[in-house]
Design an enzyme around this catalytic site. Structure first.
Site, PDB file in Angstrom:
ATOM      1  N   ASP A  45      -5.491  -8.757   1.360  1.00  0.00           N
ATOM      2  CA  ASP A  45      -5.571 -10.202   1.097  1.00  0.00           C
ATOM      3  C   ASP A  45      -6.486 -10.479  -0.090  1.00  0.00           C
ATOM      4  OD1 ASP A  45      -4.029 -10.537   3.394  1.00  0.00           O
ATOM      5  OD2 ASP A  45      -5.779 -10.872   4.679  1.00  0.00           O
ATOM      6  N   ASN A  98       0.857  -1.178   0.000  1.00  0.00           N
ATOM      7  CA  ASN A  98       0.000   0.000   0.000  1.00  0.00           C
ATOM      8  C   ASN A  98       0.898   1.235   0.000  1.00  0.00           C
ATOM      9  OD1 ASN A  98       0.724   0.647   2.757  1.00  0.00           O
ATOM     10  ND2 ASN A  98      -0.821  -0.813   3.475  1.00  0.00           N
ATOM     11  N   GLU A 153       3.295   1.624   2.972  1.00  0.00           N
ATOM     12  CA  GLU A 153       4.382   0.649   2.941  1.00  0.00           C
ATOM     13  C   GLU A 153       5.426   1.026   1.884  1.00  0.00           C
ATOM     14  OE1 GLU A 153       1.905  -3.363   4.317  1.00  0.00           O
ATOM     15  OE2 GLU A 153       1.945  -2.759   2.204  1.00  0.00           O
TER      16      GLU A 153
END
Length: 474
Positions: free
Chosen positions: A263, A195, A198
């Site tokens: 996920d 993301n 990150e």
């Protein structure tokens, strides 16, 4: 752009990474404790879900993919629950089980759909037999086409460089959901899905869009990674490759919880890549799926009917392709509003003007029209080995686009009798020269107080006639 939901059942995927149990205790918080200034939650519901790499595997299985999960659990009750939940959905669990170790468990205390506190039960980094896990990977890669490494920093992927090398040697496409700032560990992956937070932790703050793309490409070159899929919250997604850049806006209407959204995104990417789709088309589907899952509370998955509705504009969440269980729930609301339910069925292989006229006449008999559609296997039984011409997902998508149709649902049997007896529409409509007594499911509907209506087909209109005309012109 993709027009139909892909056949995810053809995909074979390995997921490897940190697996955990997400436990939810929910209730009402109506008072403050006399012992300390904290709310008292009267727990009335306990729910267990699988998180981390387990949620990636579960998303793949829920969408029909074949998935094997390689992970580490403790020899404890939580580990047993994790395995039971996954296997119930068709996930093949090939775990390293560690004696006298604790499976990771995250307990969330919820009140009025708000998280009050999270309590983590874990001892990390995990200590286990790494050679045993590597051996399981070696045994698994030969029968799969894609591997997903789901890194939550708990220790399962401490030797990920070795795992990636083995996956590349076996010819698998390598997708990584990363953790931390050391991307050397993910070198030579095909796709990495951080993301925005990150990514900036690795490349530094990005002052604008041009800077973001430039730093993303530098990261790809530095670590030999082929593509970067950047999830950006309200700003949507950006796919960065050496020569191409693609961005899509966010799809979520309401964001309730972003837990596990990454996920879902990497699960849909893996399924799409396994079917040979382009990364852009894969991102399109993953973006839709991510928009669905953030509208749910807690660690969640996406279903084929939900994804199909999102692909076709989602006129309203009360319309379109639905599962049988979803249909039952929707009917309860419709009946509470006093709506009259009409239902019919058929193969609807090549939709023609006769079908449309027939469906419009059926809808005119009530407030809601349900169309039950034969699955591909039952069409073959009824029509022969050359049929259907269009697969189930395509036939359902076309029917769902008709203004007169409210819900489209599939059935596997040769006749829809079981489905009619469960749904019990107010009016069961059939076309042709049947009598009401000859219609499959008619008895159930009549006994429940409904009726069976026979409508005449439009002369000269049939799928067989369309096929014959096409053959004559060929």
């Amino acid at each position: 752009m993709i027009a139909t939901t892909p056949e995810f059942g053809l995909a074979h995927i390995v997921v490897m990474g940190d697996v955990m149990l997400d436990r939810y205790w929910s209730g009402k918080a109506a008072r403050i404790s006399p012992e300390a200034p904290v709310p008292v939650v009267q727990v009335d519901n306990i729910e267990d879900r699988v998180g981390g790499a387990g949620n990636v595997a579960l998303n793949i299985a829920k969408l029909g993919g074949k998935v094997t999960l390689l992970a580490v659990i403790g020899d404890d009750t939580e580990g047993d629950v994790i395995k039971k939940l996954l296997e119930a959905e068709g996930v093949i669990c090939d775990f390293v089980t560690v004696a006298n170790a604790r499976s990771i468990c995250k307990l969330r205390i919820m009140a009025q759909h708000q998280q009050l506190i999270r309590i983590d039960f874990e001892k990390t980094p995990l200590v286990f037999n790494k050679e045993a896990l590597f051996a399981k990977l070696q045994q698994t890669v030969c029968s799969h086409s894609v591997i997903v490494f789901s890194d939550y920093g708990k220790g399962t992927l401490t030797d990920i460089e070795r795992y990636i090398t083995e996956a590349n040697r076996a010819g698998l496409s390598v997708l990584v959901d990363p953790k931390g700032g050391d991307y050397t560990r993910y070198s030579h992956s095909h796709l990495v899905t951080p993301n925005i937070v990150e990514l900036e932790a690795v490349v530094g703050a990005c002052k604008d869009e041009e800077d973001l793309i430039d730093k993303g490409r530098q990261l790809l070159q530095r670590y030999g990674i082929e593509a970067l899929l950047l999830t950006r919250g309200e700003a949507g997604m950006t796919l960065i490759q050496s020569h191409d850049i693609h961005s899509l806006p966010a799809q979520a209407k309401d964001v309730f919880d972003v837990t596990g959204a990454g996920d879902t995104v990497i699960a849909v990417m893996a399924l799409s890549v396994a079917l040979g789709m382009s990364l852009y088309d894969a991102m399109y589907l993953a973006n839709l799926a991510g928009g669905i899952v953030v509208g749910k509370l807690g660690t969640s998955t996406v279903s084929i009917p939900e994804l199909t509705r999102a692909m076709h504009g989602d006129r309203d969440f009360l319309y379109g392709v639905v599962s049988e269980d979803e249909l039952v729930g929707l009917l309860a609301s419709a009946r509470a509003n006093g709506e009259r339910i009409v239902m019919t069925n058929g193969c609807f292989d090549l939709l023609h003007a006769g079908h449309v006229t027939y469906l419009e006449q059926a809808k005119a008999l009530g407030d809601r029209l349900i169309v039950a559609v034969n699955a591909d296997a039952s069409v073959k039984q009824l029509k022969g080995n050359t049929r259907p011409i269009n697969k189930l997902s395509e036939r359902m998508a076309v029917l769902a686009a008709l203004a007169c149709v409210d819900w489209v649902v599939a059935f596997e049997e040769e006749t829809p009798e079981r489905l009619y007896c469960r749904v019990l529409p107010d009016i069961l409509v059939k076309g042709g020269d049947y009598t009401p007594e000859q219609v499959a499911g008619g008895d159930c509907v009549i006994k429940a107080g409904g009726e069976v209506r026979i409508l005449a087909f439009v002369d000269g209109q049939s799928t067989t006639a369309m096929i014959n005309r096409a053959k004559e012109k060929a």
